[in-house]
Structure formats: structure tokens, C-alpha cells
Scaffold this motif. Structure first.
Motif, PDB file in Angstrom:
ATOM      1  N   SER A  81       0.845  -1.187   0.000  1.00  0.00           N
ATOM      2  CA  SER A  81       0.000   0.000   0.000  1.00  0.00           C
ATOM      3  C   SER A  81       0.882   1.239   0.000  1.00  0.00           C
ATOM      4  O   SER A  81       1.966   1.240   0.597  1.00  0.00           O
ATOM      5  CB  SER A  81      -0.891  -0.027   1.243  1.00  0.00           C
ATOM      6  OG  SER A  81      -1.405   1.244   1.561  1.00  0.00           O
ATOM      7  N   THR A  83       0.893   5.519   0.689  1.00  0.00           N
ATOM      8  CA  THR A  83       0.149   6.639   1.267  1.00  0.00           C
ATOM      9  C   THR A  83       1.024   7.888   1.288  1.00  0.00           C
ATOM     10  O   THR A  83       2.245   7.807   1.422  1.00  0.00           O
ATOM     11  CB  THR A  83      -0.302   6.348   2.717  1.00  0.00           C
ATOM     12  OG1 THR A  83       0.858   6.099   3.532  1.00  0.00           O
ATOM     13  CG2 THR A  83      -1.227   5.160   2.788  1.00  0.00           C
ATOM     14  N   TYR A 131       1.118  -4.600  10.486  1.00  0.00           N
ATOM     15  CA  TYR A 131       1.850  -4.466   9.232  1.00  0.00           C
ATOM     16  C   TYR A 131       2.888  -5.575   9.166  1.00  0.00           C
ATOM     17  O   TYR A 131       3.779  -5.648  10.013  1.00  0.00           O
ATOM     18  CB  TYR A 131       2.517  -3.086   9.147  1.00  0.00           C
ATOM     19  CG  TYR A 131       1.527  -1.957   9.286  1.00  0.00           C
ATOM     20  CD1 TYR A 131       0.911  -1.396   8.166  1.00  0.00           C
ATOM     21  CD2 TYR A 131       1.163  -1.460  10.543  1.00  0.00           C
ATOM     22  CE1 TYR A 131      -0.019  -0.378   8.294  1.00  0.00           C
ATOM     23  CE2 TYR A 131       0.234  -0.443  10.680  1.00  0.00           C
ATOM     24  CZ  TYR A 131      -0.356   0.094   9.557  1.00  0.00           C
ATOM     25  OH  TYR A 131      -1.285   1.097   9.692  1.00  0.00           O
ATOM     26  N   ASN A 185      -5.252   4.901   5.874  1.00  0.00           N
ATOM     27  CA  ASN A 185      -4.699   3.589   6.209  1.00  0.00           C
ATOM     28  C   ASN A 185      -5.625   2.723   7.051  1.00  0.00           C
ATOM     29  O   ASN A 185      -5.473   1.497   7.106  1.00  0.00           O
ATOM     30  CB  ASN A 185      -3.348   3.745   6.896  1.00  0.00           C
ATOM     31  CG  ASN A 185      -2.405   2.614   6.596  1.00  0.00           C
ATOM     32  OD1 ASN A 185      -1.748   2.088   7.483  1.00  0.00           O
ATOM     33  ND2 ASN A 185      -2.323   2.212   5.331  1.00  0.00           N
ATOM     34  N   THR A 201       2.629  -0.869   4.347  1.00  0.00           N
ATOM     35  CA  THR A 201       2.404   0.471   3.799  1.00  0.00           C
ATOM     36  C   THR A 201       3.721   1.207   3.617  1.00  0.00           C
ATOM     37  O   THR A 201       4.534   1.269   4.543  1.00  0.00           O
ATOM     38  CB  THR A 201       1.501   1.291   4.743  1.00  0.00           C
ATOM     39  OG1 THR A 201       0.214   0.714   4.781  1.00  0.00           O
ATOM     40  CG2 THR A 201       1.390   2.723   4.260  1.00  0.00           C
ATOM     41  N   SER A 203       4.803   4.788   3.307  1.00  0.00           N
ATOM     42  CA  SER A 203       4.328   6.167   3.456  1.00  0.00           C
ATOM     43  C   SER A 203       5.381   7.130   2.931  1.00  0.00           C
ATOM     44  O   SER A 203       6.564   7.016   3.275  1.00  0.00           O
ATOM     45  CB  SER A 203       4.025   6.474   4.923  1.00  0.00           C
ATOM     46  OG  SER A 203       2.873   5.805   5.357  1.00  0.00           O
TER      47      SER A 203
END
Length: 264
Positions: A81, A83, A131, A185, A201, A203
Motif C-alpha cells: 500500500s 500513502t 503491518y 490507512n 504500507t 508512506s
């Protein structure tokens, strides 16, 4: 064969980095999703634009359940993912990447689970490690190989949006241990864990948060920094996909075993 999912946030929609791409749609019990399927180094990759085409869906209206259910249906066992976040930690500078390992949930009006009773039992998800540590380690190794500035670990504060946060809120989040702040998230990470998908994720820090930044925040500022980081991010995603063993089995893949596993 297992697939790798990529969920792209602000400024990341570029499925052309993959090969043999084609666009598809899928009907789920929670609504329809659009996705792009392709390959990279012989691995199947499914790309979903979190905010839809043309960034048309605000964070509080994203159909998180449809996205995660759809990726599960398509055979995805790993999700990378992305972000865009503001920083509450002066060591996490704009232009840096962060691999979140914990979150604080300050959302208000989102459905956060697949397990609402009825056809599914009441279930309580363990989020000690929300995570996937193994996937985060693979991303960290890829970033170091590419010589990118990355921090493995950090607490993501998820707010409802779509407005930015007040300086008073940022001060509170910092006191509670938050390192970054964003709007997307949660519940995505929880739903991925319920669906027994290994999730991590990346970021991208686009700015310092309100009260830390010396200027007012704008969406244009976020997009501009994303543009500067876009090529680095693409390289990081591709290097990570190359490194991931799609046949590996981690704790994340049996997260709901106590309840008989996640069933579509």
C-alpha cells in the motif's frame, strides 16, 4: 498462483510500470471495483487506485471493503500500500519514506470489519503486528539497495478527513506517540488482516503537519512532493515485487485461523 496487490494513493496511479496490463472490473458483495492486472518479472500484479480514476473519491468515502475483498478474490496474498503523509517527527523529513508498524485510529464514520455477525461469526482481530514484518523487511532491503531514505517503523495517525488537522490535534497526536498523519490507512490495514493478506504500507512524507510546518497546508503541496518522489516510489515497488516470494507463508496468512479462516 498467488498475486501481489498494489494499492496506490495520491499521485501514484501509474499501472504502466507493469507489463501485459489490462483493465478490468469486479463485482463484490460491497460494490464494484476497477483494477489493472499486469505482470512483473513473471509475477501477477493487481493495481487498485484507492481514490478512483482522476482522484474522484475522498478518503472518508473510499469503499475499503470492496477493494480488499476484490483483491482477495483475485488471488492476492501480499499488498503493498502507498500513502502520502504529513510528519509529526522532525527526524522524518519531507522526501523520506516510512514503513508504518503501528497506527492510532481517529476515524469516525467508517465500517472497519468484514465480521458483522450474520453470515460471518463475531470475531476479534489481533493487531499486535498489523503491518507484516516480513514484507516490511523486504521493502526496507529494497530501499537500501536503491539508496533511498527510509525508516522501518513509525506510528501512523489516521484521521477522518477530508480536511487537514488543526495544530492542536497535531500536538495531541504527537503527545500520544504519532509519527505520521494521513487519512486512508484505517480501516484498510484491518480489513487486509481479516482477509489474511500480508500487508505493508510505504508512506511518503510530503510535508510537516500543521503547527510544525511554518506555512498553511495545501493539497497542491502534497501533489508536488509526490511528483518529486514518484520515480523513487516506482523503483521501490518494482524492486520489492522482485524480492517477494509469493509462495511464502507468514503469520498474516492465517490471522483468522481461530475463526476457521477468512472465507469469500
Amino acid at each position: 498462483m498467488s498475486a501481489i496487490g498494489v494499492i496506490g494513493g495520491t499521485g501514484v496511479y501509474d499501472p504502466s510500470i507493469f507489463e501485459n496490463i489490462h483493465e478490468e472490473s469486479l463485482t463484490t458483495p460491497y460494490g464494484d471495483i476497477d483494477y489493472v492486472q499486469g505482470t512483473y518479472k513473471g509475477k501477477t500484479v493487481i493495481f487498485v487506485a484507492r481514490h478512483g480514476r482522476g482522484h474522484s473519491i475522498p478518503p472518508h468515502k473510499i469503499n475499503y471493503r470492496a477493494n480488499i475483498w476484490g483483491l482477495k478474490k483475485l488471488g492476492v496474498t501480499f499488498i503493498i500500500s502507498t500513502t502520502a503523509v504529513g510528519s509529526l517527527n522532525e527526524s522524518f523529513k519531507p522526501g523520506h519514506f516510512v514503513l508504518t508498524d503501528q497506527f492510532l485510529d481517529f476515524t469516525k464514520n467508517r465500517i472497519t470489519t468484514f465480521y458483522e455477525g450474520g453470515d460471518r461469526p463475531v470475531a476479534h482481530l489481533d493487531v499486535t503486528n498489523p503491518y507484516c514484518p516480513e514484507l516490511r523487511s523486504a521493502i526496507e532491503s529494497a530501499a537500501k539497495e536503491l539508496e533511498l531514505p527510509i525508516h522501518n517503523g513509525g506510528t501512523y495517525v489516521c484521521t477522518e478527513g477530508p480536511r487537514f488537522e488543526t495544530p492542536a490535534e497535531i500536538k495531541m497526536f504527537h503527545m500520544l506517540g504519532g509519527d505520521t498523519v494521513g487519512m486512508t490507512n484505517v480501516p484498510e490495514v484491518n480489513l487486509a488482516n481479516e482477509a489474511e493478506i500480508a500487508y505493508a504500507t510505504i508512506s511518503m512524507i510530503t510535508n510537516y503537519a500543521a503547527g510544525i510546518s511554518t506555512t498553511a497546508l495545501t493539497h497542491g503541496e502534497v501533489v508536488e512532493m509526490m511528483g518529486q518522489m514518484a520515480e523513487q516510489l516506482k523503483s521501490l515497488i518494482l524492486k520489492t515485487i522482485e524480492a517477494v516470494d509469493v509462495d511464502a507463508k507468514y503469520v498474516a496468512h492465517s490471522r483468522m485461523s481461530e475463526y476457521g479462516g477468512f472465507k469469500l
